[in-house]
Design a protein around this motif. Sequence first.
Motif, mmCIF file in Angstrom:
data_model
loop_
_atom_site.group_PDB
_atom_site.id
_atom_site.type_symbol
_atom_site.label_atom_id
_atom_site.label_comp_id
_atom_site.label_asym_id
_atom_site.label_seq_id
_atom_site.Cartn_x
_atom_site.Cartn_y
_atom_site.Cartn_z
ATOM 1 N N ASP A 157 78.899 -130.294 86.528
ATOM 2 C CA ASP A 157 79.011 -130.997 87.807
ATOM 3 C C ASP A 157 77.627 -130.944 88.444
ATOM 4 N N LEU A 158 76.990 -132.109 88.544
ATOM 5 C CA LEU A 158 75.607 -132.123 89.003
ATOM 6 C C LEU A 158 75.457 -131.645 90.437
ATOM 7 N N SER A 159 76.568 -131.703 91.203
ATOM 8 C CA SER A 159 76.464 -131.274 92.590
ATOM 9 C C SER A 159 76.249 -129.767 92.709
ATOM 10 N N ARG A 160 76.581 -129.006 91.658
ATOM 11 C CA ARG A 160 76.360 -127.557 91.747
ATOM 12 C C ARG A 160 75.359 -127.108 90.672
ATOM 13 N N LEU B 91 71.912 -125.783 88.866
ATOM 14 C CA LEU B 91 70.831 -124.836 89.119
ATOM 15 C C LEU B 91 71.101 -123.869 90.278
ATOM 16 N N ILE B 92 72.316 -123.319 90.332
ATOM 17 C CA ILE B 92 72.592 -122.254 91.302
ATOM 18 C C ILE B 92 71.998 -120.959 90.734
ATOM 19 N N PRO B 93 71.180 -120.244 91.476
ATOM 20 C CA PRO B 93 70.596 -119.000 90.952
ATOM 21 C C PRO B 93 71.677 -117.931 90.746
ATOM 22 N N PRO B 94 71.417 -116.947 89.940
ATOM 23 C CA PRO B 94 72.415 -115.899 89.661
ATOM 24 C C PRO B 94 72.639 -115.011 90.876
ATOM 25 N N PHE B 95 73.759 -114.292 90.851
ATOM 26 C CA PHE B 95 74.148 -113.299 91.859
ATOM 27 C C PHE B 95 74.253 -113.899 93.257
ATOM 28 N N GLN B 96 74.488 -115.205 93.371
ATOM 29 C CA GLN B 96 74.592 -115.769 94.716
ATOM 30 C C GLN B 96 75.968 -116.355 94.965
ATOM 31 N N ASP B 97 76.453 -117.049 93.962
ATOM 32 C CA ASP B 97 77.781 -117.628 94.110
ATOM 33 C C ASP B 97 78.764 -116.767 93.320
ATOM 34 N N ARG B 98 79.845 -116.341 93.978
ATOM 35 C CA ARG B 98 80.839 -115.485 93.363
ATOM 36 C C ARG B 98 81.435 -116.122 92.085
ATOM 37 N N ASN B 99 81.564 -117.462 92.100
ATOM 38 C CA ASN B 99 82.167 -118.142 90.948
ATOM 39 C C ASN B 99 81.212 -118.240 89.763
ATOM 40 N N TYR B 100 79.912 -118.196 90.038
ATOM 41 C CA TYR B 100 78.946 -118.335 88.964
ATOM 42 C C TYR B 100 78.005 -117.129 88.971
ATOM 43 N N PRO B 101 78.473 -115.982 88.466
ATOM 44 C CA PRO B 101 77.674 -114.741 88.605
ATOM 45 C C PRO B 101 76.293 -114.850 87.971
ATOM 46 N N LEU B 102 76.152 -115.575 86.893
ATOM 47 C CA LEU B 102 74.825 -115.695 86.277
ATOM 48 C C LEU B 102 74.193 -117.054 86.573
ATOM 49 N N LEU C 229 72.994 -128.889 84.397
ATOM 50 C CA LEU C 229 74.136 -129.798 84.488
ATOM 51 C C LEU C 229 75.272 -129.173 85.288
ATOM 52 N N GLY C 230 74.994 -128.022 85.885
ATOM 53 C CA GLY C 230 75.999 -127.375 86.708
ATOM 54 C C GLY C 230 77.037 -126.607 85.914
ATOM 55 N N ARG C 231 76.723 -126.264 84.644
ATOM 56 C CA ARG C 231 77.695 -125.508 83.850
ATOM 57 C C ARG C 231 77.477 -124.013 84.063
#
Lengths: 324, 277
Positions: B42-45, B47-58, B63-65
């Motif tokens: 999902d391109l809207s999410r 390149l979220i950096p690690p340890f910031q979003d609870r759903n994406y720990p790493l 491509l938002g995977r």
Amino acid sequence: MSGIILEVKNLKKYFPVLKGLVFMKQIGLIKAVDDISFTINRGETFGLVGESGCGKTTTAKLILLMEKITCGEIVFDGKKIDQQSDVDLIEYKNSVKAVFQDPYSSLSPRMRVGGIIAEPMVVSKTFSHKEIRERVSTLLDLVGLHPDSNNLYPHEFSGGQRQRIAVARALALNPKLIILDEPVSALDISIRAQIINLLRDLQNKLGVTYLLIAHDLAVVKHMSKKIGVMYLGKLVEVAESKRLYRNPLHPYTQALLSAALPSHPDIRQEEIILSGEVPSPLNPPLGCRFHTRCFNAEAVCSEEEPILKEVEENHQVACHLIKI
Amino acid sequence: MVFNSITQMRRMPIFSVLFLVIFLICGIFGSSLAPLDPTDGDLSRSLIPPFQDRNYPLGTDHLGRDILSRIICGARISMIVCIMVIFFAGSIGTVLALLSGYIGGKVDIIIMRIVDTMLSIPYMMIAIALAAILRPSLFNIIILLSILGWTGYARVIRGEVLRIKDSDFVKLAKIDGCSKTRILIHHIFPNIVNTLVILATLQVGAVIIIESSLSFLGLGVPPPAPSWGGMLADSRSYISNWWLSTFPGLTIMATVLSCNLLGEWLRLQMDPQFRQK
């Protein structure tokens, strides 16, 4: 229990010397064993002595059929051994066994002692599992090891104990002849006596015949009934043990025996120092092979090759200078 | 392997074993263990950096995977490739080495010249050429790495066979009338197992790295299936987003290291001389 068990007639082993990278050309022959004949009586020990490189071990290998015989024949128990005929060969291989010098490399490090000793029986396929197990513990007992040893690995034993395991393996099929190739040379002096006495006890108990190859003259003297002295692929003297030590006739035997340490440090004996080196077996001297180093060589020695002849009862010498 | 005492257990490299167990579990149950779908982008999410979003720990990739899910699912490919390649390459290499070393003569010359030829061609070049011809797929990668991998076994084990062939216990076995097959199976093979284990564990590392390199070059398992090498490959244009390459890289490193440490311990365990010390 008498009679001849092994007769070696005119045994020869020549190793070709090859030269060249692509087209191998034979440029010579190493005469490792050159025309030797001797007989071994049943239940006795025949000692074979000589300096290193004289062909003792090659002789052993030929008798064990580890090398192809160039020429000559081996008669075992009245039967000529033919390297082609399979049936006789299996029987021969079952009745002739060997113990080697190094007890560390002669036992497979990944096999348990029981498996090592049982292997000849497993291969011969004439024993059931139960018989093999019983025989292994009998053999362990016979060589003075605890019957529980069969589950251990060779590295858990000392050199002397390992050699006992090797002896037990050699005895597994009740062989008639055991070739002992320097059986105690790799062991400590204190252990040597134990192994030698063990071998003698086993001979008395089982009536097995030994061909003992050694360079330790004291060991050979202690064990052997008859002794053959080898020099450069030839037998130079064959005699009964006592006779040979009391009255060595061949100059080489005299020199060899004088080099042995006396049994007591106060005994002083004259040592015969030989000059020169052992000639190359690739190009042995003409005539008597020992004449280049012999201290009383004469003209005839460099011209004519002496043959082994009987000079007195049970005493054969190959020397021109010994007159009957 | 049976553990006779606690002391033997104690020297076991616990972290390696633990890590490899996790690796195997991820390899087998990867898709059901992963918290999120590894291919769901999902391109809207992105390149979220690690340890910031609870759903994406790493963190997430471009491509938002979810990176964690992709690493967990990527274990399957590395695991399958490793096991299959080690099995095939090891078997081919060992059998040929035993024949080559023990029979000698012409057989030896032929096998060793093949090995020499294989070793003289640059590994990567052959891999790239073959991968281009065969088309990237899991099955083809296994075949490719097996063909390339057996030569190492053959070379090293042949040397061992030559050494063992001349030892006294093999000579005695011959005197006792053991057949060639029996000597090979009962006397020579048990004595090369040590070497085989070391080579196999070292190859785990090599296979994972080569598989990753192939994926990195776009010749590995085709996307969007997650593989560690493929993740590294994807990350190359996002080098400033460090988490994209760091986590798969660390996973590869930890797996290879664990295999090597475990291999070392196994080697000692399998050698009767060291076992009791």
